[in-house]
Design a protein around this motif. Structure first.
Motif, PDB file in Angstrom:
ATOM      1  N   VAL A 140     -36.375  51.324 -24.783  1.00 33.42           N
ATOM      2  CA  VAL A 140     -37.589  50.559 -24.483  1.00 33.42           C
ATOM      3  C   VAL A 140     -37.217  49.263 -23.763  1.00 33.42           C
ATOM      4  CG1 VAL A 140     -39.506  49.262 -25.511  1.00 33.42           C
ATOM      5  CG2 VAL A 140     -38.983  51.587 -26.311  1.00 33.42           C
ATOM      6  N   THR A 141     -36.181  48.584 -24.234  1.00 38.14           N
ATOM      7  CA  THR A 141     -35.715  47.350 -23.583  1.00 38.14           C
ATOM      8  C   THR A 141     -35.371  47.616 -22.129  1.00 38.14           C
ATOM      9  OG1 THR A 141     -34.809  46.518 -25.670  1.00 38.14           O
ATOM     10  CG2 THR A 141     -33.970  45.519 -23.647  1.00 38.14           C
ATOM     11  N   PHE A 142     -34.577  48.636 -21.902  1.00 40.72           N
ATOM     12  CA  PHE A 142     -34.125  48.962 -20.551  1.00 40.72           C
ATOM     13  C   PHE A 142     -35.312  49.268 -19.632  1.00 40.72           C
ATOM     14  CE2 PHE A 142     -32.806  52.069 -17.357  1.00 40.72           C
ATOM     15  CZ  PHE A 142     -31.795  51.363 -16.721  1.00 40.72           C
ATOM     16  N   VAL A 143     -36.195  50.143 -20.081  1.00 43.63           N
ATOM     17  CA  VAL A 143     -37.335  50.546 -19.251  1.00 43.63           C
ATOM     18  C   VAL A 143     -38.251  49.353 -18.974  1.00 43.63           C
ATOM     19  CG1 VAL A 143     -39.421  51.977 -19.190  1.00 43.63           C
ATOM     20  CG2 VAL A 143     -37.245  52.969 -19.918  1.00 43.63           C
ATOM     21  N   ALA A 144     -38.543  48.566 -19.995  1.00 41.97           N
ATOM     22  CA  ALA A 144     -39.415  47.405 -19.803  1.00 41.97           C
ATOM     23  C   ALA A 144     -38.787  46.398 -18.843  1.00 41.97           C
ATOM     24  CB  ALA A 144     -39.724  46.759 -21.151  1.00 41.97           C
ATOM     25  N   ASP A 145     -37.487  46.172 -18.976  1.00 39.32           N
ATOM     26  CA  ASP A 145     -36.809  45.245 -18.059  1.00 39.32           C
ATOM     27  C   ASP A 145     -36.808  45.764 -16.628  1.00 39.32           C
ATOM     28  OD1 ASP A 145     -36.116  42.961 -19.556  1.00 39.32           O
ATOM     29  OD2 ASP A 145     -34.445  44.021 -20.483  1.00 39.32           O
ATOM     30  N   VAL A 146     -36.596  47.049 -16.460  1.00 37.95           N
ATOM     31  CA  VAL A 146     -36.637  47.627 -15.110  1.00 37.95           C
ATOM     32  C   VAL A 146     -38.031  47.469 -14.519  1.00 37.95           C
ATOM     33  CG1 VAL A 146     -36.490  49.791 -13.801  1.00 37.95           C
ATOM     34  CG2 VAL A 146     -34.688  49.187 -15.425  1.00 37.95           C
ATOM     35  N   LEU A 147     -39.058  47.699 -15.319  1.00 38.55           N
ATOM     36  CA  LEU A 147     -40.431  47.527 -14.826  1.00 38.55           C
ATOM     37  C   LEU A 147     -40.670  46.104 -14.320  1.00 38.55           C
ATOM     38  CD1 LEU A 147     -42.558  49.493 -17.442  1.00 38.55           C
ATOM     39  CD2 LEU A 147     -42.323  50.010 -15.003  1.00 38.55           C
ATOM     40  N   VAL A 148     -40.217  45.127 -15.080  1.00 39.58           N
ATOM     41  CA  VAL A 148     -40.380  43.738 -14.636  1.00 39.58           C
ATOM     42  C   VAL A 148     -39.532  43.484 -13.396  1.00 39.58           C
ATOM     43  CG1 VAL A 148     -40.099  41.294 -15.247  1.00 39.58           C
ATOM     44  CG2 VAL A 148     -40.949  42.917 -16.960  1.00 39.58           C
ATOM     45  N   ALA A 149     -38.313  43.974 -13.393  1.00 43.78           N
ATOM     46  CA  ALA A 149     -37.407  43.724 -12.264  1.00 43.78           C
ATOM     47  C   ALA A 149     -37.954  44.284 -10.949  1.00 43.78           C
ATOM     48  CB  ALA A 149     -36.022  44.314 -12.555  1.00 43.78           C
ATOM     49  N   VAL A 150     -38.692  45.378 -11.008  1.00 43.22           N
ATOM     50  CA  VAL A 150     -39.194  45.976  -9.766  1.00 43.22           C
ATOM     51  C   VAL A 150     -40.618  45.548  -9.413  1.00 43.22           C
ATOM     52  CG1 VAL A 150     -37.654  47.968  -9.904  1.00 43.22           C
ATOM     53  CG2 VAL A 150     -39.966  48.137 -10.832  1.00 43.22           C
ATOM     54  N   THR A 151     -41.343  44.941 -10.364  1.00 40.76           N
ATOM     55  CA  THR A 151     -42.731  44.572 -10.065  1.00 40.76           C
ATOM     56  C   THR A 151     -42.990  43.071 -10.023  1.00 40.76           C
ATOM     57  OG1 THR A 151     -43.419  44.668 -12.395  1.00 40.76           O
ATOM     58  CG2 THR A 151     -43.626  46.704 -11.087  1.00 40.76           C
ATOM     59  N   GLU A 152     -42.133  42.287 -10.615  1.00 41.52           N
ATOM     60  CA  GLU A 152     -42.341  40.839 -10.689  1.00 41.52           C
ATOM     61  C   GLU A 152     -42.156  40.211  -9.308  1.00 41.52           C
ATOM     62  OE1 GLU A 152     -43.035  37.089 -11.397  1.00 41.52           O
ATOM     63  OE2 GLU A 152     -43.415  38.602 -12.930  1.00 41.52           O
ATOM     64  N   PRO A 153     -43.126  39.420  -8.844  1.00 42.30           N
ATOM     65  CA  PRO A 153     -42.998  38.804  -7.522  1.00 42.30           C
ATOM     66  C   PRO A 153     -42.011  37.628  -7.477  1.00 42.30           C
ATOM     67  CG  PRO A 153     -45.109  38.233  -8.504  1.00 42.30           C
ATOM     68  CD  PRO A 153     -44.448  39.223  -9.426  1.00 42.30           C
ATOM     69  N   ARG A 154     -41.759  37.001  -8.625  1.00 45.09           N
ATOM     70  CA  ARG A 154     -40.870  35.825  -8.621  1.00 45.09           C
ATOM     71  C   ARG A 154     -39.405  36.253  -8.779  1.00 45.09           C
ATOM     72  NH1 ARG A 154     -44.601  33.110 -13.061  1.00 45.09           N
ATOM     73  NH2 ARG A 154     -44.796  35.348 -13.439  1.00 45.09           N
ATOM     74  N   LEU A 155     -38.574  35.665  -7.953  1.00 45.14           N
ATOM     75  CA  LEU A 155     -37.148  36.013  -7.918  1.00 45.14           C
ATOM     76  C   LEU A 155     -36.482  35.825  -9.276  1.00 45.14           C
ATOM     77  CD1 LEU A 155     -34.659  36.885  -6.296  1.00 45.14           C
ATOM     78  CD2 LEU A 155     -34.305  34.466  -5.724  1.00 45.14           C
ATOM     79  N   ALA A 156     -36.757  34.730  -9.949  1.00 45.48           N
ATOM     80  CA  ALA A 156     -36.113  34.463 -11.247  1.00 45.48           C
ATOM     81  C   ALA A 156     -36.367  35.607 -12.226  1.00 45.48           C
ATOM     82  CB  ALA A 156     -36.612  33.144 -11.822  1.00 45.48           C
ATOM     83  N   GLY A 157     -37.602  36.076 -12.274  1.00 45.40           N
ATOM     84  CA  GLY A 157     -37.936  37.173 -13.171  1.00 45.40           C
ATOM     85  C   GLY A 157     -37.237  38.459 -12.800  1.00 45.40           C
ATOM     86  N   ARG A 158     -37.204  38.751 -11.518  1.00 36.90           N
ATOM     87  CA  ARG A 158     -36.522  39.976 -11.066  1.00 36.90           C
ATOM     88  C   ARG A 158     -35.046  39.933 -11.430  1.00 36.90           C
ATOM     89  NH1 ARG A 158     -39.379  38.922  -6.313  1.00 36.90           N
ATOM     90  NH2 ARG A 158     -37.434  38.552  -5.174  1.00 36.90           N
ATOM     91  N   VAL A 159     -34.399  38.812 -11.146  1.00 33.34           N
ATOM     92  CA  VAL A 159     -32.955  38.702 -11.391  1.00 33.34           C
ATOM     93  C   VAL A 159     -32.648  38.742 -12.887  1.00 33.34           C
ATOM     94  CG1 VAL A 159     -30.965  37.154 -11.188  1.00 33.34           C
ATOM     95  CG2 VAL A 159     -32.474  37.522  -9.220  1.00 33.34           C
ATOM     96  N   LEU A 160     -33.380  37.943 -13.677  1.00 30.58           N
ATOM     97  CA  LEU A 160     -33.106  37.898 -15.116  1.00 30.58           C
ATOM     98  C   LEU A 160     -33.365  39.238 -15.792  1.00 30.58           C
ATOM     99  CD1 LEU A 160     -34.540  34.361 -15.894  1.00 30.58           C
ATOM    100  CD2 LEU A 160     -32.145  35.070 -16.129  1.00 30.58           C
ATOM    101  N   CYS A 161     -34.453  39.903 -15.417  1.00 29.69           N
ATOM    102  CA  CYS A 161     -34.757  41.191 -16.050  1.00 29.69           C
ATOM    103  C   CYS A 161     -33.841  42.303 -15.554  1.00 29.69           C
ATOM    104  CB  CYS A 161     -36.236  41.532 -15.868  1.00 29.69           C
ATOM    105  SG  CYS A 161     -37.271  40.501 -16.931  1.00 29.69           S
ATOM    106  N   ALA A 162     -33.424  42.233 -14.307  1.00 28.12           N
ATOM    107  CA  ALA A 162     -32.442  43.213 -13.822  1.00 28.12           C
ATOM    108  C   ALA A 162     -31.125  43.039 -14.569  1.00 28.12           C
ATOM    109  CB  ALA A 162     -32.241  43.064 -12.316  1.00 28.12           C
ATOM    110  N   ALA A 163     -30.716  41.789 -14.767  1.00 21.40           N
ATOM    111  CA  ALA A 163     -29.476  41.527 -15.511  1.00 21.40           C
ATOM    112  C   ALA A 163     -29.617  41.970 -16.967  1.00 21.40           C
ATOM    113  CB  ALA A 163     -29.116  40.045 -15.431  1.00 21.40           C
TER     114      ALA A 163
END
Length: 153
Positions: free
Chosen positions: A60-83
């Motif tokens: 669940v953590t992985f999938v939710a983080d990937v969802l944020v990483a690919v949909t979040e418009p702000r760079l900080a969110g994409r980078v932090l959730c991808a990491a």
């Protein structure tokens, strides 16, 4: 999507990291006090309780983080959730390649008829080391998810 997925990642990640930290702080020290047959019994008992729960939380953590990483418009969110997704994924890799095979082996043993020459101390030490490794990775993922939440929510 971030308003749903990031809190979900935080919840699942916090539960997984908490289970792992409880193992490091309480279960492993308890294991060190046990005689070999009792250790095998206790380890096999605990494995059957943690294994269904922890992998689900990490998935669940992985999938939710990937969802944020690919949909979040702000760079900080994409980078932090991808990491965080990569770090949570690394917990899964350590679990599947190190701890799970050892857990399965212990669970399959008869505590009163262990294989001749089995070195319980090395086994216990190796399992504990990999468990600490995946615990700190899960905590790192939680720090990354918490940082994303502070930055985005």
């Amino acid at each position: 999507m971030t308003g749903f997925a990031l809190p979900l990642a935080l919840l699942a990640n916090g539960l997984a990291a908490g289970v792992l930290m409880a193992t490091v702080l309480g279960v492993v020290p308890f294991y060190k006090t046990l005689a070999t047959p009792d250790y095998v019994r206790a380890h096999a008992f605990a494995v059957g309780r943690y294994d269904p729960f922890q992998p689900a939380c990490l998935l669940v953590t992985f999938v939710a983080d990937v969802l944020v990483a690919v949909t979040e418009p702000r760079l900080a969110g994409r980078v932090l959730c991808a990491a965080a997704a990569l770090t949570a994924g690394s917990v899964v890799v350590v679990s599947l390649t190190r701890n799970v095979p050892m857990n399965r082996w212990v669970k399959a043993q008869d505590p009163d008829a262990l294989p001749a020459g089995w070195d319980m101390e090395t086994f216990r030490r190796t399992w504990a080391w990999w468990n600490r490794t995946r615990t700190w990775l899960a905590v790192l993922a939680l720090v990354l998810n918490s940082s994303a939440a502070v930055a985005l929510l």
